[in-house]
Design an enzyme around this catalytic site. Structure first.
Site, PDB file in Angstrom:
ATOM      1  N   HIS A  47       0.721  -1.073  -0.153  1.00  0.00           N
ATOM      2  CA  HIS A  47      -0.032   0.132   0.023  1.00  0.00           C
ATOM      3  C   HIS A  47       0.807   1.164  -0.034  1.00  0.00           C
ATOM      4  O   HIS A  47       2.065   1.242   0.136  1.00  0.00           O
ATOM      5  CB  HIS A  47      -0.803   0.150   1.074  1.00  0.00           C
ATOM      6  CG  HIS A  47      -0.246  -0.142   2.611  1.00  0.00           C
ATOM      7  ND1 HIS A  47      -0.293  -1.150   3.394  1.00  0.00           N
ATOM      8  CD2 HIS A  47       0.373   1.011   3.153  1.00  0.00           C
ATOM      9  CE1 HIS A  47       0.368  -0.801   4.340  1.00  0.00           C
ATOM     10  NE2 HIS A  47       0.927   0.379   4.410  1.00  0.00           N
TER      11      HIS A  47
HETATM   12  P1  TYD Z   1      -1.826  -3.300   7.800  1.00  0.00           P
HETATM   13  O1  TYD Z   1      -1.605  -2.114   7.159  1.00  0.00           O
HETATM   14  O2  TYD Z   1      -2.594  -4.533   6.725  1.00  0.00           O
HETATM   15  O3  TYD Z   1      -0.301  -4.111   7.794  1.00  0.00           O
HETATM   16  P2  TYD Z   1       0.877  -4.386   7.116  1.00  0.00           P
HETATM   17  O4  TYD Z   1       0.795  -3.132   6.018  1.00  0.00           O
HETATM   18  O5  TYD Z   1       1.938  -4.438   7.891  1.00  0.00           O
HETATM   19  O6  TYD Z   1       0.324  -5.632   5.909  1.00  0.00           O
HETATM   20  O7  TYD Z   1      -2.352  -3.598   9.292  1.00  0.00           O
HETATM   21  C1  TYD Z   1      -2.866  -4.652   9.965  1.00  0.00           C
HETATM   22  C2  TYD Z   1      -3.884  -4.642  10.696  1.00  0.00           C
HETATM   23  O8  TYD Z   1      -3.328  -3.785  11.999  1.00  0.00           O
HETATM   24  C3  TYD Z   1      -4.976  -3.635  10.326  1.00  0.00           C
HETATM   25  O9  TYD Z   1      -6.361  -4.147  10.905  1.00  0.00           O
HETATM   26  C4  TYD Z   1      -4.638  -2.220  10.762  1.00  0.00           C
HETATM   27  C5  TYD Z   1      -4.187  -2.665  12.132  1.00  0.00           C
HETATM   28  N1  TYD Z   1      -3.112  -1.454  12.328  1.00  0.00           N
HETATM   29  C6  TYD Z   1      -3.366  -0.533  13.381  1.00  0.00           C
HETATM   30  O10 TYD Z   1      -4.510  -0.664  14.185  1.00  0.00           O
HETATM   31  N2  TYD Z   1      -2.608   0.433  13.717  1.00  0.00           N
HETATM   32  C7  TYD Z   1      -1.336   0.651  12.935  1.00  0.00           C
HETATM   33  O11 TYD Z   1      -0.415   1.603  13.269  1.00  0.00           O
HETATM   34  C8  TYD Z   1      -1.145  -0.356  11.832  1.00  0.00           C
HETATM   35  C9  TYD Z   1       0.021  -0.102  10.829  1.00  0.00           C
HETATM   36  C10 TYD Z   1      -2.185  -1.282  11.622  1.00  0.00           C
END
Ligand code: TYD
Length: 131
Positions: A47
């Site tokens: 992303h």
């Molecule tokens: P996600 O952005 O999908 O992880 P990555 O980019 O590492 O693959 O995030 C996973 C989950 O964690 C999603 O439900 C959102 C949550 N999250 C938070 O609550 N706070 C944060 O700071 C981050 C980065 C994610």
């Protein structure tokens, strides 16, 4: 080159790396999160953010990160706890090839906000073209 080798301090007791806002990284830190317990062949990230800037450090183990600004991609290997990688806003990032012991720490300049995510690559390219 977006990576930076931080100064490793330490003595006979062990090593220490210090990271301060505005001195070692180009933003004020508002949030820290870390990724670990990753599964083999499962990438993370994939992303971009509209506004959030990030700074990535594999504080244990290793992983690869590909940054894509919409025009070119570059892949970085994070395999030392003193190597940091800056990911600017509006840069698509993918983390992969995690070692089983990898702990990837991410420093960010904004609090978590799902509205700041661009999770569709075609949307990202379209928005970049209109910048
Ligand atoms: P996600 O952005 O999908 O992880 P990555 O980019 O590492 O693959 O995030 C996973 C989950 O964690 C999603 O439900 C959102 C949550 N999250 C938070 O609550 N706070 C944060 O700071 C981050 C980065 C994610």
């Amino acid at each position: 080159m977006n990576t930076k080798n931080h100064n490793v301090m330490g003595d006979e007791r062990g090593k220490l790396v210090a990271i301060e806002s505005g001195i070692h990284i180009p933003f004020e830190i508002k949030r820290v999160f870390y990724i670990y317990g990753t599964q083999p062949n499962v990438p993370r990230g994939q992303h971009s953010h509209y506004k959030t800037k990030q700074y990535l450090i594999a504080v244990n183990g290793s992983c690869k990160v590909t940054l894509d600004n919409g025009q070119s991609k570059e892949t970085y290997k994070l395999n030392q706890p003193y190597i940091g990688l800056f990911q600017d806003a509006m840069v698509w990032g993918t983390m992969y090839d995690f070692s089983a012991d990898c702990v990837l720490m991410v420093l960010a300049d904004l609090c978590y906000n799902e509205a700041d995510y661009i999770r569709n690559y075609e949307d990202f390219i379209r928005i970049k073209c209109n910048e």
